[in-house]
Design a protein around this motif. Structure first.
Motif, PDB file in Angstrom:
ATOM      1  N   ILE A   1      16.777 109.415  48.887  1.00 52.71           N
ATOM      2  CA  ILE A   1      17.741 108.609  48.126  1.00 52.71           C
ATOM      3  C   ILE A   1      18.737 109.531  47.417  1.00 52.71           C
ATOM      4  N   SER A   2      18.246 110.624  46.843  1.00 55.24           N
ATOM      5  CA  SER A   2      19.163 111.549  46.156  1.00 55.24           C
ATOM      6  C   SER A   2      20.152 112.165  47.147  1.00 55.24           C
ATOM      7  N   GLY A   3      19.692 112.457  48.352  1.00 59.65           N
ATOM      8  CA  GLY A   3      20.590 112.962  49.386  1.00 59.65           C
ATOM      9  C   GLY A   3      21.629 111.924  49.785  1.00 59.65           C
ATOM     10  N   ALA A   4      21.195 110.659  49.861  1.00 61.20           N
ATOM     11  CA  ALA A   4      22.130 109.573  50.182  1.00 61.20           C
ATOM     12  C   ALA A   4      23.180 109.424  49.080  1.00 61.20           C
ATOM     13  N   LEU A   5      22.777 109.600  47.837  1.00 63.40           N
ATOM     14  CA  LEU A   5      23.730 109.511  46.717  1.00 63.40           C
ATOM     15  C   LEU A   5      24.737 110.661  46.760  1.00 63.40           C
ATOM     16  N   GLU A   6      24.257 111.862  47.056  1.00 63.43           N
ATOM     17  CA  GLU A   6      25.169 113.009  47.187  1.00 63.43           C
ATOM     18  C   GLU A   6      26.147 112.775  48.339  1.00 63.43           C
ATOM     19  N   PHE A   7      25.625 112.318  49.453  1.00 65.76           N
ATOM     20  CA  PHE A   7      26.465 112.012  50.613  1.00 65.76           C
ATOM     21  C   PHE A   7      27.535 110.990  50.237  1.00 65.76           C
ATOM     22  N   THR A   8      27.116 109.952  49.516  1.00 68.30           N
ATOM     23  CA  THR A   8      28.047 108.908  49.075  1.00 68.30           C
ATOM     24  C   THR A   8      29.171 109.489  48.244  1.00 68.30           C
ATOM     25  N   LEU A   9      28.832 110.339  47.292  1.00 68.66           N
ATOM     26  CA  LEU A   9      29.870 110.920  46.439  1.00 68.66           C
ATOM     27  C   LEU A   9      30.832 111.793  47.233  1.00 68.66           C
ATOM     28  N   ILE A  10      30.300 112.597  48.141  1.00 70.84           N
ATOM     29  CA  ILE A  10      31.166 113.491  48.920  1.00 70.84           C
ATOM     30  C   ILE A  10      32.043 112.702  49.883  1.00 70.84           C
ATOM     31  N   ILE A  11      31.429 111.850  50.695  1.00 72.22           N
ATOM     32  CA  ILE A  11      32.186 111.089  51.688  1.00 72.22           C
ATOM     33  C   ILE A  11      33.010 109.993  51.012  1.00 72.22           C
ATOM     34  N   GLY A  12      32.381 109.285  50.078  1.00 67.84           N
ATOM     35  CA  GLY A  12      33.067 108.182  49.400  1.00 67.84           C
ATOM     36  C   GLY A  12      34.285 108.640  48.628  1.00 67.84           C
ATOM     37  N   MET A  13      34.095 109.609  47.748  1.00 65.41           N
ATOM     38  CA  MET A  13      35.219 110.085  46.931  1.00 65.41           C
ATOM     39  C   MET A  13      36.129 111.019  47.736  1.00 65.41           C
ATOM     40  N   GLY A  14      35.512 111.910  48.528  1.00 61.90           N
ATOM     41  CA  GLY A  14      36.285 112.915  49.253  1.00 61.90           C
ATOM     42  C   GLY A  14      37.138 112.370  50.377  1.00 61.90           C
ATOM     43  N   PHE A  15      36.700 111.301  50.997  1.00 57.91           N
ATOM     44  CA  PHE A  15      37.449 110.755  52.121  1.00 57.91           C
ATOM     45  C   PHE A  15      37.909 109.312  51.895  1.00 57.91           C
ATOM     46  N   LEU A  16      36.972 108.419  51.655  1.00 60.31           N
ATOM     47  CA  LEU A  16      37.316 106.994  51.632  1.00 60.31           C
ATOM     48  C   LEU A  16      38.215 106.627  50.454  1.00 60.31           C
ATOM     49  N   VAL A  17      37.824 106.991  49.240  1.00 59.47           N
ATOM     50  CA  VAL A  17      38.626 106.625  48.071  1.00 59.47           C
ATOM     51  C   VAL A  17      39.950 107.375  48.069  1.00 59.47           C
ATOM     52  N   SER A  18      39.902 108.685  48.277  1.00 58.05           N
ATOM     53  CA  SER A  18      41.147 109.455  48.230  1.00 58.05           C
ATOM     54  C   SER A  18      42.108 109.044  49.339  1.00 58.05           C
ATOM     55  N   ASN A  19      41.587 108.748  50.527  1.00 55.27           N
ATOM     56  CA  ASN A  19      42.456 108.309  51.621  1.00 55.27           C
ATOM     57  C   ASN A  19      43.032 106.920  51.354  1.00 55.27           C
ATOM     58  N   THR A  20      42.222 106.045  50.758  1.00 52.10           N
ATOM     59  CA  THR A  20      42.720 104.707  50.410  1.00 52.10           C
ATOM     60  C   THR A  20      43.877 104.802  49.426  1.00 52.10           C
ATOM     61  N   ILE A  21      43.725 105.621  48.409  1.00 54.75           N
ATOM     62  CA  ILE A  21      44.801 105.778  47.419  1.00 54.75           C
ATOM     63  C   ILE A  21      46.014 106.436  48.064  1.00 54.75           C
ATOM     64  N   ASN A  22      45.785 107.430  48.920  1.00 52.80           N
ATOM     65  CA  ASN A  22      46.890 108.078  49.610  1.00 52.80           C
ATOM     66  C   ASN A  22      47.670 107.090  50.472  1.00 52.80           C
TER      67      ASN A  22
END
Length: 138
Positions: free
Chosen positions: A81-102
């Motif tokens: 679960i902790s690995g899934a949370l880290e993955f979420t932060l990296i992929i979610g913030m690093g790609f999905l959120v930043s790309n959506t705002i871009n």
């Protein structure tokens, strides 16, 4: 790549995809409908039935995101679960959120930050759910 696709738990991928899709339907039509319309600058327009591309397009994109996430989770050996949370932060913030705002920062989106927050938080929540489902059903 073929081996990575074969080794996926396709039941977990399917469950994750359905949950992410249903979340999107609820997010934009129930939970944040008014805020989403405002972010698009359409608060004074009469609601219209969406064209098929506005239903099919996101569904295909969510499928691609879900499969790509599953491949990465397996390739990176994420199994907690902790690995899934880290993955979420990296992929979610690093790609999905930043790309959506871009993508939102263009002349066609009158309130890009507002749009980015609503849509980006949807994708962050969606990738969290996908990650947790893939890891726990692995």
């Amino acid at each position: 790549m073929i081996n990575q696709l074969i080794n996926l738990n396709w039941i977990s991928v399917s469950v994750a995809y359905v949950v992410y899709s249903v979340l999107g339907a609820l997010w934009f039509t129930l939970f944040f409908k008014r805020q989403y319309v405002i972010s698009l600058g359409k608060e004074n327009e009469a609601p219209q039935k969406p064209a098929p591309i506005f239903i099919i397009g996101p569904a295909v994109c969510i499928l691609v995101i879900t499969i790509a996430s599953a491949i990465l989770i397996y390739a990176l050996g994420i199994d907690s679960i902790s690995g899934a949370l880290e993955f979420t932060l990296i992929i979610g913030m690093g790609f999905l959120v930043s790309n959506t705002i871009n993508i939102a920062i263009n002349p066609n989106i009158p309130r890009p930050i507002h749009y980015g927050i609503i849509t980006g938080s949807y994708h962050l929540t969606g990738i969290l759910i996908v990650s947790l489902i893939i890891v726990t059903m692995k």
